[in-house]
Enzyme design. Structure first.
Site, PDB file in Angstrom:
ATOM      1  N   GLY A 176      27.944  44.599  37.542  1.00 35.73           N
ATOM      2  CA  GLY A 176      27.950  43.692  35.978  1.00 35.73           C
ATOM      3  C   GLY A 176      27.450  45.431  34.979  1.00 35.73           C
ATOM      4  CD  GLU A 179      31.886  42.532  35.436  1.00 32.43           C
ATOM      5  OE1 GLU A 179      33.364  41.350  35.716  1.00 32.43           O
ATOM      6  OE2 GLU A 179      30.792  41.984  36.122  1.00 32.43           O
ATOM      7  CD  GLU A 199      30.956  42.960  40.917  1.00 28.00           C
ATOM      8  OE1 GLU A 199      30.243  42.954  39.318  1.00 28.00           O
ATOM      9  OE2 GLU A 199      31.890  43.103  41.661  1.00 28.00           O
TER      10      GLU A 199
END
Length: 277
Positions: A176, A179, A199
């Site tokens: 994340g 991201e 992930e």
């Protein structure tokens, strides 16, 4: 639990189609309602230049500010710096930080004085290690789904800000965290930074836009390769594949990427006074 490349590939294709539809819907429904009333005041000077510091409600422990928001002054006026500050968890994204970032973005998108936003870390050696897995382990399954949806929506809001955004990656940016950086228009990193969507090591796939934004940034084939393998790249390799725009050597203060981001932001200031992207 093992995840096959075919399973991840099929999921990526589906998410990319959904991502295109979601982007179209988001662009059509963006609201620019004023939210500056949520701003408060905090103490503490910005590093490197004078600034006004504004804070948002926090559920962190007393004395901690998990998100520091600085409105820079003087030659940097118009630049806003969002600094994640969770040293005990390598800036992992928990519910509180996501909530605060969402509040900040709601205020920023209607603030006509804001010209450029820089996302950085207040913690040396790290940008963001991804989702807070310790917090997630304590969540009910229904809470996990809600958290992922909120994180995705918040990162989409960052991507849709009507001013240029820069991610200053002075350390690791995984899951994340990457991201979040991918949602910014420009990424600057130090050579020692470590970046990757990891992930698949946990038998899941990136859930906050990485499956759409990474292919758009470096190409579909290479993006799939990095996601399938959960490979982590350093600053030099990230620059060579187009994941970041600038790579710099780290300095003694540990904020070389942030300083380079400030230089870029100052270049933007005279150009974006009369328009919004």
């Amino acid at each position: 639990m093992a995840v096959s490349a075919a399973t991840v590939s099929a999921a990526l294709s589906l998410l990319q189609r959904r991502g295109r539809l979601a982007s179209m819907a988001a662009a059509a429904t963006l609201s620019y309602s004023a939210a500056s009333s949520s701003l408060g005041s905090l103490r503490g000077p910005a590093r490197g230049c004078c600034s006004a510091v504004r804070g948002y409600s926090s559920e962190a422990k007393a004395g901690e500010e998990e998100l520091r928001v600085r409105y820079l002054d003087d030659e940097h006026k118009g630049i806003v710096v969002l600094g994640i500050n969770r040293p005990h968890s390598k800036n992992a994204l928990n519910k509180n930080v996501i909530k605060m970032i969402s509040k900040v973005l709601e205020a920023l998108k209607s603030d006509k004085k804001v010209r450029t936003v820089i996302c950085r870390s207040e913690v040396p050696g790290v940008f963001c290690a991804g989702a807070d897995l310790k917090e997630r382990a304590k969540m009910h399954s229904s809470e996990v789904s809600s958290f992922v949806s909120k994180a995705r929506a918040t990162i989409n809001d960052l991507a849709n800000l009507p001013v240029p955004t820069i991610a200053a990656i002075d350390g690791i940016a995984l899951g994340g965290g990457l991201e979040l950086a991918l949602a910014c228009d420009i990424r600057v990193a130090v050579t020692s930074a470590k970046m990757g969507l990891v992930e698949t090591k946990l038998a899941i796939i990136p859930g906050a836009g990485g499956t759409q934004r990474l292919p758009r940034t470096i190409g579909v084939s290479l993006a799939k390769e990095l996601i399938f393998s959960a490979r982590v790249v350093d600053g030099d390799e990230a620059k060579s594949i187009g994941l970041i725009s600038h790579v710099v050597e780290q300095n003694e203060e540990g904020d070389a990427a942030y300083r380079r981001a400030l230089v870029l932001a100052r270049e933007f200031l005279p150009q974006n006074g009369d328009f919004q992207i």
